[in-house]
Motif scaffolding. Structure first.
Motif, PDB file in Angstrom:
ATOM      1  N   GLY A   1       0.335  -1.437   0.249  1.00 11.12           N
ATOM      2  CA  GLY A   1       0.191  -0.028  -0.403  1.00 11.12           C
ATOM      3  C   GLY A   1       0.958   1.277   0.059  1.00 11.12           C
ATOM      4  N   HIS A   2       2.311   1.668   0.756  1.00 14.72           N
ATOM      5  CA  HIS A   2       2.841   2.647   0.898  1.00 14.72           C
ATOM      6  C   HIS A   2       3.502   2.760  -0.224  1.00 14.72           C
ATOM      7  CE1 HIS A   2       2.438   3.781   5.060  1.00 14.72           C
ATOM      8  NE2 HIS A   2       2.526   2.788   5.292  1.00 14.72           N
ATOM      9  N   LEU A   3       3.948   1.643  -1.034  1.00 17.79           N
ATOM     10  CA  LEU A   3       4.845   1.699  -2.395  1.00 17.79           C
ATOM     11  C   LEU A   3       3.901   2.158  -3.664  1.00 17.79           C
ATOM     12  CD1 LEU A   3       6.805  -1.478  -3.297  1.00 17.79           C
ATOM     13  CD2 LEU A   3       5.820   0.328  -4.982  1.00 17.79           C
TER      14      LEU A   3
ATOM     15  N   VAL B   1       9.789   3.862   3.975  1.00 20.90           N
ATOM     16  CA  VAL B   1       9.965   4.243   5.499  1.00 20.90           C
ATOM     17  C   VAL B   1       9.139   4.538   6.157  1.00 20.90           C
ATOM     18  CG1 VAL B   1      13.143   4.755   5.425  1.00 20.90           C
ATOM     19  CG2 VAL B   1      11.143   6.588   4.387  1.00 20.90           C
ATOM     20  N   SER B   2       8.751   3.764   7.485  1.00 16.60           N
ATOM     21  CA  SER B   2       8.121   3.607   8.349  1.00 16.60           C
ATOM     22  C   SER B   2       8.435   3.667   9.406  1.00 16.60           C
ATOM     23  CB  SER B   2       6.555   3.148   7.620  1.00 16.60           C
ATOM     24  OG  SER B   2       6.998   1.685   8.196  1.00 16.60           O
ATOM     25  N   GLY B   3       7.725   3.089  10.293  1.00 17.72           N
ATOM     26  CA  GLY B   3       7.528   3.027  11.688  1.00 17.72           C
ATOM     27  C   GLY B   3       8.141   1.098  11.996  1.00 17.72           C
TER      28      GLY B   3
ATOM     29  N   ALA C   1      13.501   3.115  10.415  1.00 15.61           N
ATOM     30  CA  ALA C   1      14.241   5.032  10.512  1.00 15.61           C
ATOM     31  C   ALA C   1      12.841   5.420  11.406  1.00 15.61           C
ATOM     32  CB  ALA C   1      13.994   5.906   9.051  1.00 15.61           C
ATOM     33  N   GLY C   2      11.853   5.202  11.504  1.00 10.90           N
ATOM     34  CA  GLY C   2      10.903   6.317  12.056  1.00 10.90           C
ATOM     35  C   GLY C   2      10.559   5.921  13.883  1.00 10.90           C
ATOM     36  N   GLU C   3      11.370   4.533  13.501  1.00  7.86           N
ATOM     37  CA  GLU C   3      11.722   3.581  15.184  1.00  7.86           C
ATOM     38  C   GLU C   3      12.006   4.409  15.789  1.00  7.86           C
ATOM     39  OE1 GLU C   3      11.792  -1.251  14.770  1.00  7.86           O
ATOM     40  OE2 GLU C   3      11.740  -0.477  17.022  1.00  7.86           O
ATOM     41  N   ALA C   4      13.301   4.824  14.973  1.00  4.95           N
ATOM     42  CA  ALA C   4      14.662   5.519  15.390  1.00  4.95           C
ATOM     43  C   ALA C   4      14.076   7.388  15.644  1.00  4.95           C
ATOM     44  CB  ALA C   4      15.809   5.620  14.420  1.00  4.95           C
ATOM     45  N   PHE C   5      13.282   7.394  15.326  1.00  2.00           N
ATOM     46  CA  PHE C   5      12.858   9.012  15.146  1.00  2.00           C
ATOM     47  C   PHE C   5      12.127   8.914  16.993  1.00  2.00           C
ATOM     48  CE2 PHE C   5      13.577  10.265  10.788  1.00  2.00           C
ATOM     49  CZ  PHE C   5      13.774  11.699  11.401  1.00  2.00           C
ATOM     50  N   ASP C   6      11.106   7.500  16.747  1.00  3.40           N
ATOM     51  CA  ASP C   6      10.373   8.186  17.247  1.00  3.40           C
ATOM     52  C   ASP C   6      10.810   7.801  18.858  1.00  3.40           C
ATOM     53  OD1 ASP C   6       8.174   8.131  15.894  1.00  3.40           O
ATOM     54  OD2 ASP C   6       7.399   6.173  16.165  1.00  3.40           O
TER      55      ASP C   6
ATOM     56  N   GLY D   1       8.241  10.986  15.950  1.00  6.28           N
ATOM     57  CA  GLY D   1       9.379  11.621  14.893  1.00  6.28           C
ATOM     58  C   GLY D   1       8.762  13.374  14.189  1.00  6.28           C
ATOM     59  N   PRO D   2       7.457  13.032  14.154  1.00 10.68           N
ATOM     60  CA  PRO D   2       7.737  15.357  13.207  1.00 10.68           C
ATOM     61  C   PRO D   2       7.864  15.534  14.617  1.00 10.68           C
ATOM     62  CG  PRO D   2       4.947  12.546  13.478  1.00 10.68           C
ATOM     63  CD  PRO D   2       6.619  12.663  14.044  1.00 10.68           C
ATOM     64  N   GLU D   3       7.247  15.216  15.636  1.00  9.16           N
ATOM     65  CA  GLU D   3       7.658  16.353  17.281  1.00  9.16           C
ATOM     66  C   GLU D   3       9.119  16.803  16.725  1.00  9.16           C
ATOM     67  OE1 GLU D   3       6.394  18.273  19.265  1.00  9.16           O
ATOM     68  OE2 GLU D   3       4.697  16.771  18.670  1.00  9.16           O
TER      69      GLU D   3
ATOM     70  N   ALA E   1       8.085   6.010   0.713  1.00  7.32           N
ATOM     71  CA  ALA E   1       7.121   6.272   0.826  1.00  7.32           C
ATOM     72  C   ALA E   1       7.122   5.787   1.870  1.00  7.32           C
ATOM     73  CB  ALA E   1       5.677   5.614  -0.270  1.00  7.32           C
ATOM     74  N   GLY E   2       6.041   5.857   2.889  1.00  7.26           N
ATOM     75  CA  GLY E   2       6.474   5.512   4.497  1.00  7.26           C
ATOM     76  C   GLY E   2       6.058   6.486   4.977  1.00  7.26           C
ATOM     77  N   GLY E   3       5.739   6.713   6.235  1.00  7.30           N
ATOM     78  CA  GLY E   3       5.326   7.899   7.360  1.00  7.30           C
ATOM     79  C   GLY E   3       6.266   8.403   7.056  1.00  7.30           C
ATOM     80  N   VAL E   4       7.733   8.842   7.092  1.00  2.81           N
ATOM     81  CA  VAL E   4       9.410   9.058   7.494  1.00  2.81           C
ATOM     82  C   VAL E   4       9.768  10.155   5.726  1.00  2.81           C
ATOM     83  CG1 VAL E   4      11.349   9.560   7.964  1.00  2.81           C
ATOM     84  CG2 VAL E   4      10.070   7.579   9.469  1.00  2.81           C
ATOM     85  N   SER E   5       8.820   9.360   4.769  1.00  2.00           N
ATOM     86  CA  SER E   5       8.420  10.179   3.758  1.00  2.00           C
ATOM     87  C   SER E   5       8.086  11.674   4.016  1.00  2.00           C
ATOM     88  CB  SER E   5       8.162   9.723   2.658  1.00  2.00           C
ATOM     89  OG  SER E   5       7.047   9.047   3.004  1.00  2.00           O
ATOM     90  N   ALA E   6       7.673  11.830   5.072  1.00  2.00           N
ATOM     91  CA  ALA E   6       6.481  12.747   4.962  1.00  2.00           C
ATOM     92  C   ALA E   6       7.371  14.259   5.209  1.00  2.00           C
ATOM     93  CB  ALA E   6       5.512  12.772   6.239  1.00  2.00           C
ATOM     94  N   ASN E   7       9.175  14.063   6.108  1.00  2.00           N
ATOM     95  CA  ASN E   7      10.230  14.667   6.401  1.00  2.00           C
ATOM     96  C   ASN E   7      10.410  15.992   5.536  1.00  2.00           C
ATOM     97  OD1 ASN E   7      13.088  15.357   7.367  1.00  2.00           O
ATOM     98  ND2 ASN E   7      11.638  14.979   8.918  1.00  2.00           N
TER      99      ASN E   7
ATOM    100  N   LEU F   1      -0.525  11.173   2.384  1.00  2.00           N
ATOM    101  CA  LEU F   1      -0.813   9.501   2.133  1.00  2.00           C
ATOM    102  C   LEU F   1       0.696   8.921   2.254  1.00  2.00           C
ATOM    103  CD1 LEU F   1      -2.529  10.241  -1.328  1.00  2.00           C
ATOM    104  CD2 LEU F   1      -3.381  10.032   0.909  1.00  2.00           C
ATOM    105  N   CYS F   2       1.789   9.747   3.185  1.00  2.00           N
ATOM    106  CA  CYS F   2       2.894   9.157   3.187  1.00  2.00           C
ATOM    107  C   CYS F   2       2.542   8.229   4.489  1.00  2.00           C
ATOM    108  CB  CYS F   2       4.079  10.388   3.793  1.00  2.00           C
ATOM    109  SG  CYS F   2       4.854  11.217   1.975  1.00  2.00           S
ATOM    110  N   THR F   3       1.648   8.916   5.753  1.00  2.00           N
ATOM    111  CA  THR F   3       1.909   8.092   6.493  1.00  2.00           C
ATOM    112  C   THR F   3      -0.063   7.269   7.016  1.00  2.00           C
ATOM    113  OG1 THR F   3       0.163   9.978   7.159  1.00  2.00           O
ATOM    114  CG2 THR F   3       3.010  10.154   8.406  1.00  2.00           C
ATOM    115  N   ASP F   4       0.141   6.765   7.529  1.00  2.00           N
ATOM    116  CA  ASP F   4      -1.084   5.479   7.286  1.00  2.00           C
ATOM    117  C   ASP F   4      -2.105   6.054   6.976  1.00  2.00           C
ATOM    118  OD1 ASP F   4       0.608   3.559   8.342  1.00  2.00           O
ATOM    119  OD2 ASP F   4       0.067   2.879   9.477  1.00  2.00           O
ATOM    120  N   ASN F   5      -2.670   5.240   5.772  1.00  2.00           N
ATOM    121  CA  ASN F   5      -4.559   6.406   5.257  1.00  2.00           C
ATOM    122  C   ASN F   5      -4.705   4.676   4.770  1.00  2.00           C
ATOM    123  OD1 ASN F   5      -4.195   6.619   2.174  1.00  2.00           O
ATOM    124  ND2 ASN F   5      -2.123   6.601   3.071  1.00  2.00           N
TER     125      ASN F   5
END
Ligand code: KG4
Ligand code: ZN
Length: 344
Positions: free
Chosen positions: A114-116, A135-137, A162-167, A180-182, A273-279, A304-308
């Motif tokens: 889905g992300h891809l 790159v997601s959580g 990558a997202g887990e490392a951010f979190d 991550g976004p914070e 794609a994936g949540g971190v691609s919103a960065n 549409l980068c994060t889960d949807n």
């Protein structure tokens, strides 16, 4: 064909309707941030219970927004893995039951597929083949994509995604969940030159990643530098500078490996794609690098980068229109290698 998409793999209930002729008709996401924030992370049982509460009302409102009723739905796609098993089962049970009662086919979609495919929901659609950086959580993967279901895993994270490392880094800096976004917001105020973090595994060949050492590096930097800070303003600056150095290190590492993957495959297109691609910094750097390589980068709009649900509706539409569907039994696949997916 109108496909109803249902995403419930983690802490977001995502619902959408994708129409073969008209594109994305409507989508809605209900985030569980408030529910999990007091625990500092996702509590799986609370996630499942909230999906039970939210999925049907969100389906009703998204169908209304799309201007259609259940009678206009020609197929249903739900995320069947990977993810939290209880959360996945909620979406799968609702999706499969609605498909049975409406007498339409349904399909369990792979969350990372889905992300891809999410960048294909945008106006400028990348042609196959391309390299995908997911790159997601839960995942960090470089994939060679020759077509839908034709995925070659080029590299992935050996430890934290990558997202887990951010979190995790955000959490140890005292930032609220989801970090991550914070952390990315804090990094905006940071001085890029103050600290230099390592770029893990870039000094050897290969396309795998390792991000778990970066959070330890951040923690050690924080602890040793905190002693020199006299007041709250100094501490705030220190945290922003660490956030900036951390973000630069993750982005730089991802960019180095992406460039390598582009050289190895010879593909001129790269999707993110994936949540971190919103960065924002990652998007900007990847775009510049691909321009320099004489190629092009593609990514979905941030929502549409994060889960949807839109990405699930779209991936499901692709498979349903090719004649794939699932029998009446449904299940969840908490672990599910993407290479096992059938080709189209
Ligand atoms: O794809 P996603 O919504 O869920 C999973 O499939 O895991 O990705 C969520 C991840 C989280 O780790 C979140 O912190 C991270 O994406 N994320 C970001 C940003 N926005 C979301 N990381 C860095 N910068 C961002 N702007
Ligand atoms: Zn995801």
């Amino acid at each position: 064909m109108n496909v109803l998409g249902i995403e419930t793999s983690c802490d977001e209930t995502g619902i959408a309707v994708y129409s073969g002729g008209r594109g994305l008709l409507a989508h809605g996401v209900y985030s569980q941030i408030d529910l999990h924030s007091e625990y500092g992370g996702v509590v799986p049982e609370l996630a499942s219970r909230d999906h039970i509460r939210k999925t049907l009302p969100l389906i009703r409102s998204v169908l209304a927004e799309a201007g259609i009723t259940g009678a206009d739905v020609g197929g249903i796609a739900y995320t069947s893995g990977p993810g939290l098993v209880g959360a996945l089962l909620v979406g799968a049970a609702i999706g499969r039951t609605l498909a049975w009662s409406w007498q339409v086919p349904s399909i369990g979609v792979h969350h990372m597929e889905g992300h891809l495919l999410a960048p294909l929901l945008e106006k400028e659609v990348p042609e196959f083949p391309f390299v995908a950086l997911l790159v997601s959580g839960g995942h960090t993967q470089l994939v060679g994509v020759e077509g839908i279901g034709r995925y070659l895993m080029l590299g992935e994270s050996l430890d934290d995604a990558a997202g887990e490392a951010f979190d995790k880094t955000a959490k140890l800096m005292g930032l609220p969940y989801p970090g991550g976004p914070e952390l990315a917001r804090l990094a905006e105020r940071g001085n890029p030159g103050r600290f230099m973090f390592p770029r893990p595994m870039t000094d050897r060949p290969g396309l795998d990643f390792s991000f778990s050492g970066l959070k330890t590096f951040a923690l050690n930097t924080l602890n040793s530098e905190l002693r020199n800070e006299r007041d709250a303003a100094g501490t705030a600056c220190l945290k922003a500078d660490i956030a900036r150095a951390f973000e630069e290190a993750v982005v730089d590492t991802l960019v180095i490996k992406c460039r390598r993957a582009v050289h190895e495959t010879g593909y001129k297109r790269l999707i993110l794609a994936g949540g971190v691609s919103a960065n924002r910094r990652l998007r900007d750097r990847i775009r510049l690098v691909m321009e320099k390589e004489g190629g092009r980068a593609y990514y979905p709009r941030p929502e549409l980068c994060t889960d949807n649900g839109a990405m699930i509706a779209y991936a499901g539409w692709q498979r349903l229109r090719a004649g794939q569907s699932e029998p009446l039994q449904f299940g969840a696949r908490p672990r599910w290698p993407m290479e096992e997916l059938p080709t189209l």
